[in-house]
Design a protein around this motif. Structure first.
Motif, PDB file in Angstrom:
ATOM      1  N   SER A  96      -7.288  28.949 -16.016  1.00 52.62           N
ATOM      2  CA  SER A  96      -5.896  28.805 -15.599  1.00 52.62           C
ATOM      3  C   SER A  96      -5.560  29.740 -14.437  1.00 52.62           C
ATOM      4  CB  SER A  96      -4.965  29.054 -16.784  1.00 52.62           C
ATOM      5  OG  SER A  96      -5.301  30.247 -17.462  1.00 52.62           O
ATOM      6  N   THR A  97      -4.827  29.226 -13.477  1.00 51.08           N
ATOM      7  CA  THR A  97      -4.671  29.857 -12.163  1.00 51.08           C
ATOM      8  C   THR A  97      -4.134  31.270 -12.213  1.00 51.08           C
ATOM      9  OG1 THR A  97      -4.297  27.687 -11.176  1.00 51.08           O
ATOM     10  CG2 THR A  97      -3.576  29.604  -9.907  1.00 51.08           C
ATOM     11  N   HIS A  98      -3.026  31.485 -12.893  1.00 54.40           N
ATOM     12  CA  HIS A  98      -2.386  32.803 -12.844  1.00 54.40           C
ATOM     13  C   HIS A  98      -3.186  33.858 -13.606  1.00 54.40           C
ATOM     14  CE1 HIS A  98       0.860  29.880 -12.019  1.00 54.40           C
ATOM     15  NE2 HIS A  98       1.195  30.774 -11.110  1.00 54.40           N
ATOM     16  N   ALA A  99      -3.790  33.454 -14.718  1.00 56.81           N
ATOM     17  CA  ALA A  99      -4.628  34.401 -15.460  1.00 56.81           C
ATOM     18  C   ALA A  99      -5.854  34.802 -14.636  1.00 56.81           C
ATOM     19  CB  ALA A  99      -5.048  33.805 -16.794  1.00 56.81           C
ATOM     20  N   VAL A 100      -6.454  33.844 -13.934  1.00 53.18           N
ATOM     21  CA  VAL A 100      -7.599  34.172 -13.072  1.00 53.18           C
ATOM     22  C   VAL A 100      -7.154  35.096 -11.946  1.00 53.18           C
ATOM     23  CG1 VAL A 100      -9.354  33.250 -11.520  1.00 53.18           C
ATOM     24  CG2 VAL A 100      -8.824  32.037 -13.635  1.00 53.18           C
ATOM     25  N   LEU A 169      -6.451  26.226 -34.185  1.00 50.66           N
ATOM     26  CA  LEU A 169      -6.491  25.771 -32.800  1.00 50.66           C
ATOM     27  C   LEU A 169      -5.104  25.836 -32.179  1.00 50.66           C
ATOM     28  CD1 LEU A 169      -7.937  24.679 -30.364  1.00 50.66           C
ATOM     29  CD2 LEU A 169      -7.819  22.382 -31.359  1.00 50.66           C
ATOM     30  N   GLU A 170      -4.094  25.459 -32.934  1.00 49.81           N
ATOM     31  CA  GLU A 170      -2.730  25.545 -32.423  1.00 49.81           C
ATOM     32  C   GLU A 170      -2.398  26.976 -32.001  1.00 49.81           C
ATOM     33  OE1 GLU A 170       1.202  23.592 -34.025  1.00 49.81           O
ATOM     34  OE2 GLU A 170       0.901  25.516 -35.044  1.00 49.81           O
ATOM     35  N   ALA A 171      -2.730  27.948 -32.832  1.00 56.30           N
ATOM     36  CA  ALA A 171      -2.432  29.344 -32.514  1.00 56.30           C
ATOM     37  C   ALA A 171      -3.180  29.804 -31.266  1.00 56.30           C
ATOM     38  CB  ALA A 171      -2.795  30.243 -33.699  1.00 56.30           C
ATOM     39  N   ALA A 172      -4.441  29.395 -31.127  1.00 52.94           N
ATOM     40  CA  ALA A 172      -5.222  29.787 -29.952  1.00 52.94           C
ATOM     41  C   ALA A 172      -4.645  29.161 -28.686  1.00 52.94           C
ATOM     42  CB  ALA A 172      -6.679  29.379 -30.138  1.00 52.94           C
ATOM     43  N   VAL A 173      -4.235  27.894 -28.766  1.00 53.83           N
ATOM     44  CA  VAL A 173      -3.640  27.227 -27.606  1.00 53.83           C
ATOM     45  C   VAL A 173      -2.318  27.881 -27.234  1.00 53.83           C
ATOM     46  CG1 VAL A 173      -2.586  25.078 -26.799  1.00 53.83           C
ATOM     47  CG2 VAL A 173      -4.800  25.025 -27.953  1.00 53.83           C
ATOM     48  N   PHE A 174      -1.455  28.117 -28.215  1.00 56.50           N
ATOM     49  CA  PHE A 174      -0.153  28.735 -27.932  1.00 56.50           C
ATOM     50  C   PHE A 174      -0.335  30.123 -27.316  1.00 56.50           C
ATOM     51  CE2 PHE A 174       2.500  26.292 -31.328  1.00 56.50           C
ATOM     52  CZ  PHE A 174       2.302  25.123 -30.613  1.00 56.50           C
ATOM     53  N   ALA A 175      -1.296  30.894 -27.821  1.00 57.30           N
ATOM     54  CA  ALA A 175      -1.538  32.231 -27.281  1.00 57.30           C
ATOM     55  C   ALA A 175      -2.064  32.153 -25.846  1.00 57.30           C
ATOM     56  CB  ALA A 175      -2.527  32.984 -28.170  1.00 57.30           C
ATOM     57  N   THR A 176      -2.931  31.179 -25.576  1.00 60.04           N
ATOM     58  CA  THR A 176      -3.459  31.004 -24.232  1.00 60.04           C
ATOM     59  C   THR A 176      -2.343  30.646 -23.260  1.00 60.04           C
ATOM     60  OG1 THR A 176      -5.530  30.198 -25.193  1.00 60.04           O
ATOM     61  CG2 THR A 176      -5.200  29.807 -22.854  1.00 60.04           C
ATOM     62  N   GLU A 177      -1.457  29.763 -23.685  1.00 58.38           N
ATOM     63  CA  GLU A 177      -0.332  29.373 -22.837  1.00 58.38           C
ATOM     64  C   GLU A 177       0.596  30.561 -22.584  1.00 58.38           C
ATOM     65  OE1 GLU A 177      -0.002  24.683 -24.152  1.00 58.38           O
ATOM     66  OE2 GLU A 177       1.192  26.181 -25.208  1.00 58.38           O
ATOM     67  N   GLU A 178       0.840  31.363 -23.611  1.00 60.31           N
ATOM     68  CA  GLU A 178       1.698  32.542 -23.438  1.00 60.31           C
ATOM     69  C   GLU A 178       1.056  33.545 -22.492  1.00 60.31           C
ATOM     70  OE1 GLU A 178       5.340  33.854 -23.882  1.00 60.31           O
ATOM     71  OE2 GLU A 178       4.679  32.288 -25.257  1.00 60.31           O
ATOM     72  N   LEU A 179      -0.251  33.712 -22.588  1.00 62.13           N
ATOM     73  CA  LEU A 179      -0.971  34.611 -21.687  1.00 62.13           C
ATOM     74  C   LEU A 179      -0.845  34.133 -20.237  1.00 62.13           C
ATOM     75  CD1 LEU A 179      -2.935  36.922 -21.073  1.00 62.13           C
ATOM     76  CD2 LEU A 179      -4.815  35.420 -21.786  1.00 62.13           C
ATOM     77  N   GLU A 180      -1.015  32.831 -20.012  1.00 62.53           N
ATOM     78  CA  GLU A 180      -0.897  32.278 -18.662  1.00 62.53           C
ATOM     79  C   GLU A 180       0.514  32.479 -18.099  1.00 62.53           C
ATOM     80  OE1 GLU A 180      -1.602  29.996 -15.089  1.00 62.53           O
ATOM     81  OE2 GLU A 180      -2.805  31.273 -16.406  1.00 62.53           O
ATOM     82  N   GLU A 181       1.531  32.226 -18.912  1.00 64.55           N
ATOM     83  CA  GLU A 181       2.907  32.388 -18.438  1.00 64.55           C
ATOM     84  C   GLU A 181       3.236  33.848 -18.154  1.00 64.55           C
ATOM     85  OE1 GLU A 181       5.204  29.991 -17.555  1.00 64.55           O
ATOM     86  OE2 GLU A 181       3.358  28.820 -17.727  1.00 64.55           O
ATOM     87  N   THR A 182       2.684  34.759 -18.954  1.00 69.65           N
ATOM     88  CA  THR A 182       2.933  36.178 -18.730  1.00 69.65           C
ATOM     89  C   THR A 182       2.222  36.659 -17.467  1.00 69.65           C
ATOM     90  OG1 THR A 182       3.066  36.445 -21.131  1.00 69.65           O
ATOM     91  CG2 THR A 182       2.965  38.453 -19.835  1.00 69.65           C
ATOM     92  N   ALA A 183       1.021  36.149 -17.213  1.00 72.47           N
ATOM     93  CA  ALA A 183       0.331  36.464 -15.966  1.00 72.47           C
ATOM     94  C   ALA A 183       1.142  35.967 -14.771  1.00 72.47           C
ATOM     95  CB  ALA A 183      -1.059  35.837 -15.962  1.00 72.47           C
ATOM     96  N   LYS A 184       1.731  34.783 -14.903  1.00 69.68           N
ATOM     97  CA  LYS A 184       2.577  34.239 -13.840  1.00 69.68           C
ATOM     98  C   LYS A 184       3.788  35.139 -13.600  1.00 69.68           C
ATOM     99  CE  LYS A 184       4.991  29.958 -12.577  1.00 69.68           C
ATOM    100  NZ  LYS A 184       5.288  28.572 -13.028  1.00 69.68           N
ATOM    101  N   LEU A 185       4.428  35.584 -14.681  1.00 67.58           N
ATOM    102  CA  LEU A 185       5.554  36.508 -14.551  1.00 67.58           C
ATOM    103  C   LEU A 185       5.136  37.793 -13.836  1.00 67.58           C
ATOM    104  CD1 LEU A 185       7.361  36.359 -18.025  1.00 67.58           C
ATOM    105  CD2 LEU A 185       8.307  35.683 -15.810  1.00 67.58           C
TER     106      LEU A 185
END
Length: 222
Positions: A96-100, A169-185
């Motif tokens: 994911s772009t922002h995390a990278v 899997l739901e928890a891992a996906v939600f955490a990954t999405e939160e990580l990406e959004e926080t990197a974007k912030l």
């Protein structure tokens, strides 16, 4: 949940991540740990947006392929995180772009790649470690993950992307999405002197939600 339902769940979440641009092309991989110690894992060179449930790789507890296509080359990465996080039942690895982008910044602390920006970042992803660059599929990345001693459920691979474990899997996906959004912030606010959560606010979250943050305990956890 049946084997067929688990395969469908991997495909459903994979397609969702792909369609929102979080894992382009054939990048990224997902695994689920099964009750018998084996895994379901996405195949190598497969787009998460177009997975075939019948072709998802089925591995035994020793990592031997039982059925399906050849698995992702990132098996050592998944193995190391499962071995050190006994609570992990699923792992999501994206490009994911922002995390990278975050991993390439010079000021990033390997022990806490992101500051405490929002409560849901801490509640979903916890704190995030950054490990050095290894080429994709390099078995040496497993040693780097094991070196974290299971303290982190979310890890960033330098110049590569996030790897996140969850108890589903739901928890891992939600955490990954939160990580990406926080990197974007973080990237949006970089050099703007933003107001992060205070130590007292973080301590309150830890107490209220029983969070297992590496900076808030003195001994190793699974």
């Amino acid at each position: 949940m049946s084997d067929a339902r688990l395969r469908e769940e991997i495909c459903r979440y994979g397609r969702s991540l792909f369609e929102r641009g979080l894992t382009p092309g054939s990048s990224g991989n997902i695994s689920l740990r099964l009750e018998d110690g084996g895994w379901l894992v996405t195949p190598t060179n497969a787009s998460l947006g177009f997975l075939d449930p019948a072709r998802i790789s089925r591995l035994d507890a020793e990592g031997r392929l039982l059925s399906g296509d050849k698995p992702t080359k990132e098996i050592p990465l998944h193995t190391a995180l499962y071995d050190t996080r006994s609570s992990a039942r699923a792992i999501v690895h994206l490009h994911s772009t922002h995390a990278v982008a975050l991993t390439m910044l010079p000021e990033i602390d390997p022990r806490a790649a992101l500051p405490p920006m929002t409560p849901y970042y801490l509640m979903r992803a916890g704190e995030t470690a950054l490990v050095p660059y290894y080429r994709p599929g390099d078995p040496a990345v497993a040693d780097a993950i094991r070196g974290l001693a299971g303290k982190y459920s979310s890890v960033l691979l330098a110049n590569h992307g996030p790897v996140v474990a969850g108890d589903s899997l739901e928890a891992a996906v939600f955490a990954t999405e939160e990580l990406e959004e926080t990197a974007k912030l973080y990237l949006l606010l970089r050099n703007l002197n933003p107001r992060f959560l205070s130590p007292e606010q973080v301590a309150d979250l830890v107490k209220a939600f029983d969070l297992d943050l590496p900076s808030h305990h003195d001994h190793d956890h699974d």
